[in-house]
Design a protein around this motif. Structure first.
Motif: not given
Length: 131
Positions: A47-63
């Motif tokens: 439900a949090a994954l809707k377009p035009l919502q602003l977030f502080e996002i943390e991404l991790h790269f999976q090798v």
């Protein structure tokens, strides 16, 4: 490797299984695609994954998979969801979403552009019918 930045969701595409591919536009990184897997540790509510919502996002790269995975989303400015109050407001949202997608998908990260988008999304979230 991880990235922590402000950004917004541009689009999402279901993957086979339960995951989703999310196209993001980050303030400093620009356009990035990431995968989210609901139901696993550090899962993000769909439900949090809707377009035009602003977030502080943390991404991790999976090798192994050579892709970013969304580990955390925090809403900015206390906006958790856009509330529509009439059909014109819904139409404006859809037009704005399409314009933002077409412009930002090829735009490098830029703080000034992020602040402009942020201000327009705040206007979209105002709960008055004076527009």
């Amino acid at each position: 490797m991880f990235i922590k930045d402000r950004g917004l969701i541009l689009r999402q595409t279901p993957l086979s299984g339960k995951g989703k591919m999310i196209q993001l536009w980050m303030e400093h990184e620009g356009a990035i695609s990431a995968v989210v897997y609901p139901g696993k540790k550090h899962a993000v509510a769909p439900a949090a994954l809707k377009p035009l919502q602003l977030f502080e996002i943390e991404l991790h790269f999976q090798v192994k998979s050579k892709s970013y995975i969304i580990k955390e989303l925090k809403c900015l400015d206390a906006y958790s969801d856009i509330q529509f109050f009439n059909t014109v407001h819904v139409s404006v949202y859809h037009v704005m979403h399409e314009l933002v997608w077409r412009i930002l998908r090829d735009t490098p990260g830029n703080t000034e552009v992020f602040e402009i988008v942020n201000q327009h999304i705040k206007l979209l979230n105002q709960k008055t019918e004076q527009a």
